[in-house]
Design an enzyme around this catalytic site. Structure first.
Site, mmCIF file in Angstrom:
data_model
loop_
_atom_site.group_PDB
_atom_site.id
_atom_site.type_symbol
_atom_site.label_atom_id
_atom_site.label_comp_id
_atom_site.label_asym_id
_atom_site.label_seq_id
_atom_site.Cartn_x
_atom_site.Cartn_y
_atom_site.Cartn_z
ATOM 1 N N GLY A 15 -4.216 9.141 2.949
ATOM 2 C CA GLY A 15 -3.110 8.919 1.778
ATOM 3 C C GLY A 15 -3.506 9.283 0.737
ATOM 4 C CD GLN A 16 -1.055 8.996 -5.120
ATOM 5 O OE1 GLN A 16 -0.452 8.134 -4.822
ATOM 6 N NE2 GLN A 16 -1.000 9.712 -6.229
ATOM 7 C CE1 TYR A 146 4.253 -0.895 -0.826
ATOM 8 C CE2 TYR A 146 4.962 -0.866 -2.817
ATOM 9 C CZ TYR A 146 3.941 -0.566 -2.019
ATOM 10 O OH TYR A 146 2.703 -0.179 -2.705
#
Ligand code: SER
Length: 323
Positions: A15-16, A146
């Site tokens: 991921g980032q 989230y």
């Protein structure tokens, strides 16, 4: 519980943040001592060739346990998560990965007496009604799935600290801006995409309006905050899994103006979508005295120094045909 950090497992390493954090950890702890893992996405050549890489599923305890045993893991950095945008499109997936994945990691960390667990949280823990500059201690009433999973994750990890003596730590990342790996599925992704589009097309169509103001941080500061928190003496910490970390805060117009200083022909237009409501539910800025006092947090970049660096990195990549 063990104390020393020697063998680190990183989930979500493709991921980032995970991709750059893994490389930073490998430089500090030794390439062979940082085990990178992902779910499906192929890692970059650099990530795969710089040390061990495996595909695992954080929702399947057996696949995580296999890694712990194979490498004698004593520290887990749990970066795997579904972000806010994808979470609103698929709330059950968000719940499943973020909550069930997190409890798998926490239970295995207790079972194998880990020295350390790092579980990031987010500015998404807040919701409408939070003061514009979010205090460390304030109501946590998010309106996204989230955010719900991040609040529950913080509480769960703090419970494991108290109940089992697990050394779990976490920080509430703002939107993270970087030039190596694109973020995936978040609301703050516009603040990364704008730089890529400025370099490639001199124009960006933004999915939130120009007044949208959110807390942001440049990747070098994100890596520093994560490493600094991970390495801080446990006895100095009063908080554990919910540190506010501030760096910068700006609206989209100010961001676009900062890019125009370097690319005067850059233009922007606005087509807000469902992510506008998510962005509007989050605070503009954060108050981070606890992080500064308990583990010496201090960011290095401001908007203009970040813009200069981002544009230089991306222009170089563009010239090489990489973006
Ligand atoms: N960057 C995240 C998102 O936008 C916030 O933590 O979902």
């Amino acid at each position: 519980m063990k104390k020393e950090i020697k063998k680190i497992l990183v989930t979500g390493s493709v991921g980032q943040i995970g991709s750059e954090l893994t490389l930073t950890l490998r430089k500090k702890y030794g390439a062979e001592n940082v085990i990178a893992t992902g779910r499906k996405t192929e890692p970059s050549k650099e990530l795969r060739e710089s040390g061990p890489f495996h595909f695992i599923n954080v929702n399947d305890p057996a696949s995580v346990e296999e890694m712990i045993k194979k490498y004698n893991i004593d520290t887990i950095i749990h970066m795997a998560a579904i972000l806010s945008g994808v979470g609103e499109k698929n709330p059950m997936l968000c719940w499943d990965v973020n909550m069930n994945g997190t409890i798998v990691i926490l239970n295995l960390a207790v079972q194998y007496e880990m020295a350390r667990v790092i579980i990031p949280s987010s500015i998404a823990v807040w919701g409408p009604g939070t003061p514009a500059k979010a205090p460390q201690e304030t109501a946590l009433k998010p309106t996204t799935m989230y955010g719900v999973t991040k609040v529950a994750g913080e509480l769960l990890a703090d419970y494991y600290v108290k109940k089992f003596g697990l050394d779990s730590r976490g920080l509430r990342y703002p939107g993270i801006i970087s030039s190596e790996t694109m973020p995936g599925g978040g609301t703050t992704d516009y603040a990364v995409a704008i730089y890529y589009e400025a370099v490639k097309n001199k124009h960006y169509t933004c999915f939130v309006n120009e007044q949208t103001k959110l807390p942001m941080m440049y990747m070098p500061d994100c890596l520093k905050s994560t490493m600094d928190l991970m390495e801080a003496p446990f006895e100095n910490l009063k908080h554990h899994n919910d540190f506010n970390v501030g760096s910068m805060s700006f609206d989209v117009k100010t961001l676009a103006d900062s890019i125009k200083k370097y690319i005067p022909e850059f233009t922007i237009n606005y087509e807000p979508d469902f992510r506008q409501a998510i962005a509007d539910s989050w605070p503009d800025d954060v108050e981070d005295t606890a992080a500064r006092e308990e583990w010496g947090w201090k960011p290095s970049y401001d908007l203009d120094s970040m813009t200069k660096d981002m544009l230089a990195n991306l222009t170089e990549k563009h010239k090489k045909g990489l973006i």
